[in-house]
Write an enzyme that holds these catalytic residues in place. Structure first.
Site, PDB file in Angstrom:
ATOM      1  N   THR A  46       0.825  -1.211   0.000  1.00 13.01           N
ATOM      2  CA  THR A  46       0.000   0.000   0.000  1.00 13.01           C
ATOM      3  C   THR A  46       0.857   1.258   0.000  1.00 13.01           C
ATOM      4  O   THR A  46       0.563   2.241  -0.694  1.00 13.01           O
ATOM      5  CB  THR A  46      -0.916   0.005   1.235  1.00 13.01           C
ATOM      6  OG1 THR A  46      -1.680  -1.198   1.254  1.00 13.01           O
ATOM      7  CG2 THR A  46      -1.852   1.197   1.217  1.00 13.01           C
ATOM      8  N   TYR A 109     -12.957  -3.912   0.273  1.00  7.85           N
ATOM      9  CA  TYR A 109     -14.225  -3.435  -0.269  1.00  7.85           C
ATOM     10  C   TYR A 109     -15.337  -4.490  -0.227  1.00  7.85           C
ATOM     11  O   TYR A 109     -16.472  -4.196   0.142  1.00  7.85           O
ATOM     12  CB  TYR A 109     -14.061  -2.912  -1.706  1.00  7.85           C
ATOM     13  CG  TYR A 109     -15.290  -2.177  -2.223  1.00  7.85           C
ATOM     14  CD1 TYR A 109     -15.527  -0.855  -1.843  1.00  7.85           C
ATOM     15  CD2 TYR A 109     -16.199  -2.807  -3.053  1.00  7.85           C
ATOM     16  CE1 TYR A 109     -16.658  -0.185  -2.295  1.00  7.85           C
ATOM     17  CE2 TYR A 109     -17.326  -2.152  -3.506  1.00  7.85           C
ATOM     18  CZ  TYR A 109     -17.565  -0.840  -3.119  1.00  7.85           C
ATOM     19  OH  TYR A 109     -18.682  -0.183  -3.558  1.00  7.85           O
ATOM     20  N   TYR A 135      -2.043 -10.327   5.292  1.00  9.21           N
ATOM     21  CA  TYR A 135      -1.978  -8.906   5.645  1.00  9.21           C
ATOM     22  C   TYR A 135      -3.367  -8.441   6.048  1.00  9.21           C
ATOM     23  O   TYR A 135      -4.248  -8.286   5.193  1.00  9.21           O
ATOM     24  CB  TYR A 135      -1.435  -8.106   4.455  1.00  9.21           C
ATOM     25  CG  TYR A 135      -1.281  -6.623   4.679  1.00  9.21           C
ATOM     26  CD1 TYR A 135      -1.311  -6.048   5.950  1.00  9.21           C
ATOM     27  CD2 TYR A 135      -1.094  -5.769   3.598  1.00  9.21           C
ATOM     28  CE1 TYR A 135      -1.166  -4.684   6.139  1.00  9.21           C
ATOM     29  CE2 TYR A 135      -0.949  -4.397   3.771  1.00  9.21           C
ATOM     30  CZ  TYR A 135      -0.993  -3.865   5.034  1.00  9.21           C
ATOM     31  OH  TYR A 135      -0.855  -2.506   5.214  1.00  9.21           O
ATOM     32  N   ARG A 140      -8.141  -0.146   6.096  1.00 10.97           N
ATOM     33  CA  ARG A 140      -8.151   0.062   4.645  1.00 10.97           C
ATOM     34  C   ARG A 140      -9.116  -0.882   3.931  1.00 10.97           C
ATOM     35  O   ARG A 140      -9.658  -0.545   2.886  1.00 10.97           O
ATOM     36  CB  ARG A 140      -6.742  -0.126   4.063  1.00 10.97           C
ATOM     37  CG  ARG A 140      -5.780   1.007   4.405  1.00 10.97           C
ATOM     38  CD  ARG A 140      -4.476   0.830   3.640  1.00 10.97           C
ATOM     39  NE  ARG A 140      -3.550   1.924   3.901  1.00 10.97           N
ATOM     40  CZ  ARG A 140      -3.530   3.071   3.231  1.00 10.97           C
ATOM     41  NH1 ARG A 140      -4.398   3.289   2.278  1.00 10.97           N
ATOM     42  NH2 ARG A 140      -2.636   3.999   3.528  1.00 10.97           N
ATOM     43  N   LYS A 164       1.033 -10.125   8.690  1.00 11.29           N
ATOM     44  CA  LYS A 164       1.284  -8.723   8.995  1.00 11.29           C
ATOM     45  C   LYS A 164      -0.025  -8.188   9.553  1.00 11.29           C
ATOM     46  O   LYS A 164      -0.995  -7.986   8.821  1.00 11.29           O
ATOM     47  CB  LYS A 164       1.699  -7.944   7.748  1.00 11.29           C
ATOM     48  CG  LYS A 164       1.908  -6.441   8.015  1.00 11.29           C
ATOM     49  CD  LYS A 164       2.155  -5.662   6.736  1.00 11.29           C
ATOM     50  CE  LYS A 164       2.275  -4.163   7.044  1.00 11.29           C
ATOM     51  NZ  LYS A 164       2.415  -3.344   5.811  1.00 11.29           N
ATOM     52  N   ILE A 206       6.820  -4.946   9.627  1.00 14.28           N
ATOM     53  CA  ILE A 206       6.946  -4.401   8.276  1.00 14.28           C
ATOM     54  C   ILE A 206       6.587  -2.940   8.423  1.00 14.28           C
ATOM     55  O   ILE A 206       5.427  -2.587   8.659  1.00 14.28           O
ATOM     56  CB  ILE A 206       6.051  -5.126   7.263  1.00 14.28           C
ATOM     57  CG1 ILE A 206       6.545  -6.566   7.082  1.00 14.28           C
ATOM     58  CG2 ILE A 206       6.066  -4.391   5.916  1.00 14.28           C
ATOM     59  CD1 ILE A 206       5.687  -7.412   6.165  1.00 14.28           C
TER      60      ILE A 206
END
Length: 291
Positions: A46, A109, A135, A140, A164, A206
């Site tokens: 991202t 989404y 992840y 987000r 992550k 990360i």
């Protein structure tokens, strides 16, 4: 998966003023991080503005980083999305020479159920032999992948080696750390919580800010892995303000502003993101000067 323990950094994509990829700055960023202690590099996450990078640019970025890295540190490539069939297709058809693992964001989404998360990652696991780092970033993606789902995946698929976790939720980290398989890695995706997670049994981070201060940040995480909390927290406290600054408006506008003040790359970003405001830029400039 010892290669993913320590400090990984989610590299930005430097741009020229015309918003083309700044290859020279990208090479400099890679060298700066490797020479200052970063343990592994994450490509096309991202922070790299992957949502606005074309397929051709993605391949250019991969090629440039692989060549600049020259096998010095492990490389992780972001391959994810909310179209499972397309992600599977990429995993089956892309040339992964020079890539050591995959970072795959939870489907965004679409807001799948926990079973939907499980079936998505099951399909990805069956499509590649490469190590996969899950992840989870609900801020987000609009949906949290719960610890029970992450741990179910960890136990069922041998090439799902890490998560992550970026929910900025200490209790969720604790649930993962408490019940994870012994060889499964819990990697912080939250710079502000990274040290605490590492001290609690996590495998590092990360990081976003780590690419601007790789020597300091990687030392902090290494001290955390060694259980040296007092020494590690001295660095943590020194970096608290800038960690807040870089996420104050949007990522990566904040970190690119830090990198610009360090003469590593320009602070240009692609719409719909915009550069850091003058107020934020001033705070970052003052921090960099005083560091």
């Amino acid at each position: 998966m010892q290669k993913f323990i320590g400090t990984g950094v989610a590299l930005v994509t430097p741009f020229n003023n015309d918003l083309s990829v700044d290859v020279e700055a990208l090479i400099n960023l890679v060298n700066f991080n490797i020479e200052n202690g970063t343990n592994y590099l994450v490509i096309n996450g991202t922070t790299a503005e992957s949502a606005t990078i074309t397929k051709e640019e993605k391949q250019l970025i991969i090629d440039v980083i692989i060549k600049a890295n020259n096998k010095r540190v492990p490389l992780v490539l972001g391959v994810g999305g909310n179209n499972t069939l397309e992600v599977v297709k990429e995993l089956k058809t892309r040339d992964f020479t020079g890539i050591d693992g995959i970072l795959s964001v939870a489907p965004y989404y679409s807001k799948p159920t926990q079973e939907g998360f499980y079936q998505h990652y099951k399909a990805l696991s069956e499509a590649t032999e490469l190590p996969i780092i899950l992840y989870n970033v609900p801020g987000r993606t609009a949906k949290n992948m719960e610890p029970a789902t992450t741990l179910r995946l960890a136990k069922d698929f041998s090439n799902i080696v890490a998560v992550k976790e970026a929910g900025n939720n200490q209790q969720q980290y604790n649930a993962l750390l408490k019940d994870k398989p012994e060889d499964f890695l819990i990697i912080s995706g939250d710079d502000d919580l990274a040290l605490g997670v590492t001290l609690a049994g996590g495998s590092g981070v990360i990081s976003v800010i780590g690419q601007a201060y790789p020597a300091e940040f990687s030392k902090m995480i290494q001290l955390g892995l060694e259980g040296k909390n007092k020494e590690a927290y001295k660095i943590h406290f020194k970096m608290m303000d800038v960690v807040d600054y870089i996420f104050e408006e949007n990522n990566p506008a904040g970190i690119k502003t830090v990198l610009q003040e360090l003469n590593i790359c320009k602070n240009d970003v692609r719409l719909p993101l915009v550069k850091a405001s003058e107020q934020l830029h001033t705070k970052i400039l003052n921090y960099v000067k005083a560091f």
